[in-house]
Design a protein around this motif. Structure first.
Motif, mmCIF file in Angstrom:
data_model
loop_
_atom_site.group_PDB
_atom_site.id
_atom_site.type_symbol
_atom_site.label_atom_id
_atom_site.label_comp_id
_atom_site.label_asym_id
_atom_site.label_seq_id
_atom_site.Cartn_x
_atom_site.Cartn_y
_atom_site.Cartn_z
ATOM 1 N N UNK A 132 0.860 -1.295 0.077
ATOM 2 C CA UNK A 132 0.063 0.018 0.059
ATOM 3 C C UNK A 132 0.768 1.101 0.056
ATOM 4 N N UNK A 133 0.586 2.233 -0.904
ATOM 5 C CA UNK A 133 1.608 3.282 -0.921
ATOM 6 C C UNK A 133 1.462 3.972 -2.404
ATOM 7 N N UNK A 134 2.198 4.959 -2.462
ATOM 8 C CA UNK A 134 2.385 5.792 -3.773
ATOM 9 C C UNK A 134 3.327 4.879 -4.509
ATOM 10 N N UNK A 135 3.178 4.740 -5.961
ATOM 11 C CA UNK A 135 3.883 3.793 -6.737
ATOM 12 C C UNK A 135 4.872 4.601 -7.194
ATOM 13 N N UNK A 163 8.512 -1.294 -4.345
ATOM 14 C CA UNK A 163 7.668 -2.332 -4.743
ATOM 15 C C UNK A 163 8.097 -3.103 -6.021
ATOM 16 N N UNK A 164 9.066 -2.740 -6.671
ATOM 17 C CA UNK A 164 9.775 -3.629 -7.796
ATOM 18 C C UNK A 164 10.463 -4.829 -6.828
ATOM 19 N N UNK A 165 10.687 -4.700 -5.604
ATOM 20 C CA UNK A 165 11.189 -5.632 -4.892
ATOM 21 C C UNK A 165 10.280 -6.870 -4.849
ATOM 22 N N UNK A 166 8.834 -6.569 -4.564
ATOM 23 C CA UNK A 166 7.939 -7.501 -4.570
ATOM 24 C C UNK A 166 7.544 -8.042 -5.762
ATOM 25 N N UNK A 181 3.551 1.977 -14.823
ATOM 26 C CA UNK A 181 3.830 1.208 -15.883
ATOM 27 C C UNK A 181 4.892 0.453 -16.145
ATOM 28 N N UNK A 182 5.859 0.913 -15.245
ATOM 29 C CA UNK A 182 7.403 0.342 -15.095
ATOM 30 C C UNK A 182 7.068 -0.732 -14.062
ATOM 31 N N UNK A 183 6.381 -0.747 -13.190
ATOM 32 C CA UNK A 183 6.001 -2.207 -12.379
ATOM 33 C C UNK A 183 5.040 -3.172 -13.349
#
Length: 379
Positions: A198-201, A207-210, A233-235
């Motif tokens: 949860x949070x700003x992307x 979040x790329x770690x997840x 979009x990068x994620x």
């Protein structure tokens, strides 16, 4: 007491949601001015009966905004001005002083070790911040970690009050019916193990770690990210390259508070749909999502969270600190996935950060700034 809150924007961010929750619990009359972006939180505040004014600021150097704000403060005859977020703290403090209001309080929501609200902490940013800080009476730090960062900048300790963020524990309590409804709406299998973030992307949330971890986890594991931002979009592209795009769900912005809990895909419902919250961010001011997950009874894996690290000794939390690398998150997610489930109850950590306690502490800051007696609630 009549209070004007000045905030940079009213999209669905943590500081914005926290303001709405706070105004439901702090006594007095409260109006809100947003410099920009009167988004979904502005709509929610209006539903709550709060007057919201959009100042229409065009950019950081829109000089027309300052005299408009000064006129608004004078016309409102406010006892106190409370500013939130970097730009609003600067303009709001100046405007309050020009309007003749001396009781000025600012909350520092997002001061990390290396950035503030995503902008690098350059020498000029710090200098501008210090200049604005001197125009107020008190700065509220949302954690002892933030208070120490302010002290390191040279802000006098007696000008800083530590007031943690608050959580509506009852509203975030696990809801089995909301879990089923949310999973159905998002296309998540009933038997999937859902890891949430949860949070700003943005880059700092990591979040790329997840997404990378998802590739090393069993096929029944899904990743549910709640929030929007420039990294969306990068994620999605990273998940495609890793071959896990079908196991990634991007839920977008979701309100903390919706008009009706039943059937609403708000944040409490989405936390109910999760089995674990993961927070790989290495630079946090508080860690509100972690505390909200504790209210939902979720186990949490986190890289940095002052809210958990600053708990009184012996306060129970279902949270484990892990290194921020992908392999560590893979290992710990596997461990939690294999643990037996149970009844999800709020942890004592969540109860420690109840909104009632936060509201009482805010009120004491207000009356102290205005020169009145306090309630004596302990931090």
């Amino acid at each position: 007491m009549k209070v004007l809150h000045v905030i940079t924007g009213l999209g669905a961010g943590g500081a914005e949601q926290q303001l709405r929750l706070l105004l439901r619990h702090v006594p007095g009359t409260h109006d809100v001015v947003t410099l920009t972006n009167p988004g979904q939180v502005a709509e929610g505040l209006r539903r709550d009966g709060v007057r919201v004014v959009h100042l229409g600021m065009a950019g950081n150097r829109d000089g027309r905004a300052l005299p408009r704000l000064v006129r608004l403060i004078r016309a409102g005859r406010y006892d106190l001005v409370h500013t939130h977020l970097y730009r609003a703290c600067l303009y709001g403090r100046i405007a309050a002083r020009l309007a003749g209001v001396r009781a000025v309080v600012a909350t520092e929501h997002s001061l990390g070790d290396t950035q503030i609200e995503g902008r690098p902490l350059t020498r000029s940013v710090r200098a501008l911040y210090r200049t604005g800080e001197r125009l107020g009476r008190t700065t509220i730090a949302v954690s002892p970690a933030v208070a120490e960062r302010l002290a390191a900048w040279g802000v006098a300790r007696d000008r800083v009050a530590i007031v943690p963020n608050g959580v509506d524990v009852d509203r975030f309590a696990h809801d089995p019916e909301a879990r089923v409804a949310a999973r159905d709406a998002l296309g998540l299998p009933a038997d999937a193990f859902v890891v949430g973030g949860v949070g700003r992307l943005v880059e700092g949330k990591r979040f790329d770690v997840l997404v990378e971890a998802l590739r090393e986890l069993p096929d029944d594991v899904r990743l549910l990210l709640v929030g929007t931002g420039p990294r969306e979009e990068a994620l999605r592209a990273a998940a495609g390259r890793a071959g896990v795009l079908g196991r990634l769900v991007l839920a977008g912005e979701r309100p903390h508070l919706s008009p009706e809990r039943t059937g609403a895909l708000d944040l409490p419902a989405l936390l109910s749909a999760m089995d674990l919250l993961a927070s790989p961010s290495a630079d946090e001011a508080f860690g509100l999502a972690v505390v909200e997950a504790q209210a939902s009874g979720l186990p949490v894996l986190y890289a940095t969270c002052p809210a958990i690290d600053d708990l009184p000794p012996g306060t129970e939390a279902r949270a484990v600190r892990v290194p921020g690398d992908t392999a560590s998150f893979v290992r710990e997610i596997r461990r939690v996935r294999e643990e037996p489930g149970g009844v999800r109850q709020p942890s004592r950590a969540a109860l420690h950060y109840s909104i009632a306690r936060s509201a009482a502490l805010h009120h004491d800051v207000y009356v102290t700034a205005a020169g009145a007696p306090t309630s004596g609630v302990s931090t």
